[in-house]
Design an enzyme around this catalytic site. Structure first.
Site, PDB file in Angstrom:
ATOM      1  N   LYS A   1       2.914  48.751 -18.499  1.00  0.00           N
ATOM      2  CA  LYS A   1       1.947  48.444 -17.438  1.00  0.00           C
ATOM      3  C   LYS A   1       2.415  49.108 -16.153  1.00  0.00           C
ATOM      4  CE  LYS A   1       0.381  44.568 -14.479  1.00  0.00           C
ATOM      5  NZ  LYS A   1       0.278  43.106 -14.305  1.00  0.00           N
TER       6      LYS A   1
ATOM      7  N   ASP B   1      -0.665  45.495  -7.011  1.00  0.00           N
ATOM      8  CA  ASP B   1      -1.616  44.507  -7.517  1.00  0.00           C
ATOM      9  C   ASP B   1      -1.984  43.526  -6.408  1.00  0.00           C
ATOM     10  OD1 ASP B   1      -3.141  42.748  -8.951  1.00  0.00           O
ATOM     11  OD2 ASP B   1      -1.477  41.905 -10.121  1.00  0.00           O
TER      12      ASP B   1
ATOM     13  N   LYS C   1      -5.036  37.934  -4.236  1.00  0.00           N
ATOM     14  CA  LYS C   1      -3.851  37.076  -4.210  1.00  0.00           C
ATOM     15  C   LYS C   1      -3.627  36.527  -2.798  1.00  0.00           C
ATOM     16  CE  LYS C   1      -1.101  39.472  -7.756  1.00  0.00           C
ATOM     17  NZ  LYS C   1      -0.947  38.337  -8.672  1.00  0.00           N
TER      18      LYS C   1
ATOM     19  N   ASP D   1       4.725  45.885  -9.608  1.00  0.00           N
ATOM     20  CA  ASP D   1       3.910  45.542 -10.778  1.00  0.00           C
ATOM     21  C   ASP D   1       3.799  46.711 -11.771  1.00  0.00           C
ATOM     22  OD1 ASP D   1       2.565  43.560 -12.153  1.00  0.00           O
ATOM     23  OD2 ASP D   1       0.613  43.983 -11.241  1.00  0.00           O
TER      24      ASP D   1
ATOM     25  N   ASP E   1      -7.549  39.521 -11.162  1.00  0.00           N
ATOM     26  CA  ASP E   1      -6.084  39.538 -11.027  1.00  0.00           C
ATOM     27  C   ASP E   1      -5.389  39.543 -12.396  1.00  0.00           C
ATOM     28  OD1 ASP E   1      -3.672  39.602  -9.769  1.00  0.00           O
ATOM     29  OD2 ASP E   1      -3.664  37.475  -9.170  1.00  0.00           O
TER      30      ASP E   1
ATOM     31  N   GLU F   1      -5.287  41.813 -14.538  1.00  0.00           N
ATOM     32  CA  GLU F   1      -5.650  43.219 -14.739  1.00  0.00           C
ATOM     33  C   GLU F   1      -4.714  43.963 -15.692  1.00  0.00           C
ATOM     34  OE1 GLU F   1      -3.713  42.183 -12.432  1.00  0.00           O
ATOM     35  OE2 GLU F   1      -2.123  43.677 -12.538  1.00  0.00           O
TER      36      GLU F   1
ATOM     37  N   ARG G   1      -3.410  43.224 -18.510  1.00  0.00           N
ATOM     38  CA  ARG G   1      -3.811  43.184 -19.924  1.00  0.00           C
ATOM     39  C   ARG G   1      -4.946  44.138 -20.217  1.00  0.00           C
ATOM     40  NH1 ARG G   1      -4.912  36.878 -19.376  1.00  0.00           N
ATOM     41  NH2 ARG G   1      -3.244  37.216 -17.859  1.00  0.00           N
TER      42      ARG G   1
HETATM   43  N1  BES Z   1       1.084  41.133 -11.692  1.00  0.00           N
HETATM   44  C1  BES Z   1       0.721  39.796 -11.924  1.00  0.00           C
HETATM   45  C2  BES Z   1       1.843  38.966 -12.548  1.00  0.00           C
HETATM   46  C3  BES Z   1       3.079  38.805 -11.719  1.00  0.00           C
HETATM   47  C4  BES Z   1       3.214  37.723 -10.885  1.00  0.00           C
HETATM   48  C5  BES Z   1       4.105  39.702 -11.828  1.00  0.00           C
HETATM   49  C6  BES Z   1       4.356  37.570 -10.126  1.00  0.00           C
HETATM   50  C7  BES Z   1       5.250  39.545 -11.087  1.00  0.00           C
HETATM   51  C8  BES Z   1       5.396  38.484 -10.248  1.00  0.00           C
HETATM   52  C9  BES Z   1      -0.497  39.719 -12.843  1.00  0.00           C
HETATM   53  O1  BES Z   1      -1.354  40.800 -12.782  1.00  0.00           O
HETATM   54  C10 BES Z   1      -1.269  38.519 -12.440  1.00  0.00           C
HETATM   55  O2  BES Z   1      -1.711  38.487 -11.338  1.00  0.00           O
HETATM   56  N2  BES Z   1      -1.407  37.559 -13.351  1.00  0.00           N
HETATM   57  C11 BES Z   1      -2.100  36.368 -13.064  1.00  0.00           C
HETATM   58  C12 BES Z   1      -2.981  36.045 -14.243  1.00  0.00           C
HETATM   59  C13 BES Z   1      -3.981  34.955 -13.996  1.00  0.00           C
HETATM   60  C14 BES Z   1      -5.017  35.409 -13.008  1.00  0.00           C
HETATM   61  C15 BES Z   1      -4.620  34.578 -15.294  1.00  0.00           C
HETATM   62  C16 BES Z   1      -1.070  35.258 -12.850  1.00  0.00           C
HETATM   63  O3  BES Z   1      -0.056  35.244 -13.547  1.00  0.00           O
HETATM   64  O4  BES Z   1      -1.276  34.438 -11.981  1.00  0.00           O
HETATM   65 ZN    ZN Z   2      -0.452  42.624 -12.193  1.00  0.00          ZN
HETATM   66 ZN    ZN Z   3      -2.786  40.608 -11.231  1.00  0.00          ZN
END
Ligand code: BES
Ligand code: ZN
Ligand code: ZN
Length: 508
Positions: free
Chosen positions: A271, A276, A283, A294, A353, A355, A357
């Protein structure tokens, strides 16, 4: 960006640098050279140890200054503890501790007398090489944006260590063993540099330019630009990129090192979200700056491919990364949008968010179709939920194949890059069923890391596959003996070891 550290292997009897570090085993057990130094100094080494109640405990130190007749101005003793109990990674950590102790003394060159009394199952030349490995990893710093403010500004330009002489029993053998570690260390440094770089300097195009540098070590590189990605119909990946003014890139890296050029490759997928924001599902402001990391999965893939090329690994490996920026804008994907993935399946995007996946789904489909890999491993800073579960110590490991799980866990315990197996389960598949499309990109409130893995699994056909969620380990890493950096380069050592131990020997 590391200030390069030259590592030289010399005989135990060679002249020492003015700052030298001597390994001492439990109960102050010294090797031949150590005993000789003690003898020449009239027992000063042993006396200093006694005065400081130094007993050779692991990582403990004591320093002798201006001791007569030993030919060095400072001698640091570093305890190894019971040498016979130390495993490969412990010696690497010790090399890191040694450089920590030396660097604190602000010197440009130093000697390490790598003469452990009892190294157990690890051969002495391997110990010397591992100490060199740990030294390189610890020596890393990212200072490229620090401009020198004042001539006496210590933070701008310290006296950094430039040369490390490792004195050991068989320098030729140690040097030979060190070559592969050096290649891996270079890979780790590349990954750290990519993670540490701010997103304004590292968009998809700049990242792809860095990938091109892999050609120098014999890795074949293809970069797809936005038009080519559109032609390929990677609709899920493009849905993430479309809100940004910086267009997407996909990089494919191939290392052909197996005897048979046609042997099915291992596929490593990363990824690479260069930043992000969350997109329209934006966020919160606090901590958002961390999202420059990210792309930790993609960084690991690039570092790994470098290591494989530099050490000329005996395996065929393809790396693929999706480089996109997740931004909110008038052209961004909206919650509720339905897109068509590369596989032809439709995805309802309920949270922009989630994204990563979407990016991985298209890469996984593409790599299966084009390369028919013998296995797939993807690496992604995919969920905050994995950090809730495992913190910053362990990455989450989701695997559909027990042999692959076993092999990865073994490489994990050898390298100390820890992974914890997490569940794949039909119950999680259910949570991402959608009324309006084939699948939706979020589950419910619970098991966020597991529903993310379930989403990826949806795109995996009949191939052994592992998903490693490194959100907790790739960035903002706790400082350790071998990692002083925010970006850890996590995963390069793990996967290099996995490939070396499980996929190279069989190939030969
Ligand atoms: N890039 C984030 C995950 C992340 C969070 C990586 C903190 C490193 C540190 C990912 O894209 C994300 O935002 N995931 C969300 C998913 C949710 C919206 C289902 C999350 O984990 O909150
Ligand atoms: Zn992300
Ligand atoms: Zn995200």
């Amino acid at each position: 960006m590391t200030n390069s550290l030259e590592i030289v292997f010399s005989p135990l009897s060679a002249d020492l640098e003015a700052t030298s570090l001597l390994l001492a085993g439990e109960d102050m057990a010294l090797g031949g050279r150590g005993k000789e130094l003690d003898h020449r100094s009239g027992g000063a080494v042993a006396k200093a140890a006694e005065a400081a109640q130094f007993k050779g405990k692991r990582k403990s130190t004591v320093e002798l200054l201006a001791t007569p007749r030993i030919g060095v101005s400072r001698l640091v003793l570093l305890g190894t503890g019971k040498g016979a109990e130390l495993k490969e990674n412990d010696w690497t950590l010790l090399g890191g501790s040694a450089v920590g102790a030396i660097s604190a003394r602000k010197t440009k060159s130093a000697s390490i007398i790598a003469e452990a009394v009892d190294t157990g199952s690890t051969r002495p030349e391997a110990v010397a090489a591992l100490i060199g490995f740990g030294a390189l990893l610890r020596h890393y710093e990212f200072r490229k944006y620090l401009t020198k403010q004042k001539p006496d500004d210590e933070t701008a330009e310290p006296d950094t260590l430039q040369k490390l002489v490792i004195h050991c029993e068989n320098p030729d053998k140690a040097r030979a063993a060190f070559a592969r570690h050096q290649a891996v260390a270079h890979g780790v440094v590349i990954a750290r540099d990519l993670v540490n770089e701010p997103a304004n300097a590292l968009g998809p195009i700049e990242f792809a330019d860095r990938v091109r540098e892999l050609e120098k070590v014999g890795v074949e590189v293809e970069i797809f630009d936005a038009a080519e990605i559109e032609k390929l119909k990677m609709g899920a990946l493009l849905a993430v990129a479309q809100g940004s003014v910086r267009p997407a890139r996909v990089a494919v890296m191939q290392w052909h090192g197996a005897k048979s050029k046609r042997a099915k490759p291992l596929a490593i997928v990363g990824k690479g979200v260069v930043f992000d924001t969350g997109g329209i599902s934006i966020k919160p402001a606090a901590g958002m700056e961390d999202m420059k990391g990210d792309m930790g999965g993609a960084a690991c893939v690039v570092g790994l491919m470098h290591a494989l090329g530099e050490r000329k690994a005996n395996a065929n490996v393809v790396g693929i990364i999706g480089l996109v920026e997740n931004m909110p804008s008038g052209s961004a994907t909206r919650p509720g949008d339905i897109v068509k993935a590369y596989s032809g399946q439709t995805v309802e995007i309920l949270n922009t968010d989630a994204e990563g996946r979407l990016v991985l789904a298209d890469l996984i489909s593409y790599v299966q179709e084009r390369f028919k890999p013998r296995l797939i491993i993807d690496l992604a800073t995919l969920t905050g939920a994995i950090m809730v579960a495992l913190g910053k110590e362990y990455a989450g490991l989701f695997v559909n194949d027990d042999k692959l799980a076993h092999d990865l866990l073994e490489a994990s315990s050898t390298t100390g890059e820890k992974v914890w197996r997490m569940p794949l389960d039909k119950a999680y598949d259910k949570m991402i069923e959608s009324k309006n499309a084939d699948i939706k990109n979020i589950g419910g409130r619970w098991a966020g890391a597991c529903t993310a893995a379930a989403f990826l699994k949806y795109f995996v056909k009949d191939t052994p596959w592992a998903h490693i969620d490194l959100a907790g380990t790739a960035m903002d890493a706790p400082k350790s003996e071998i990692n002083p950096s925010w970006g850890s380069g996590w995963g390069v050592r793990l996967l290099d070891r996995f490939i070396a131990d499980k996929h190279e020997r069989a190939e030969k």
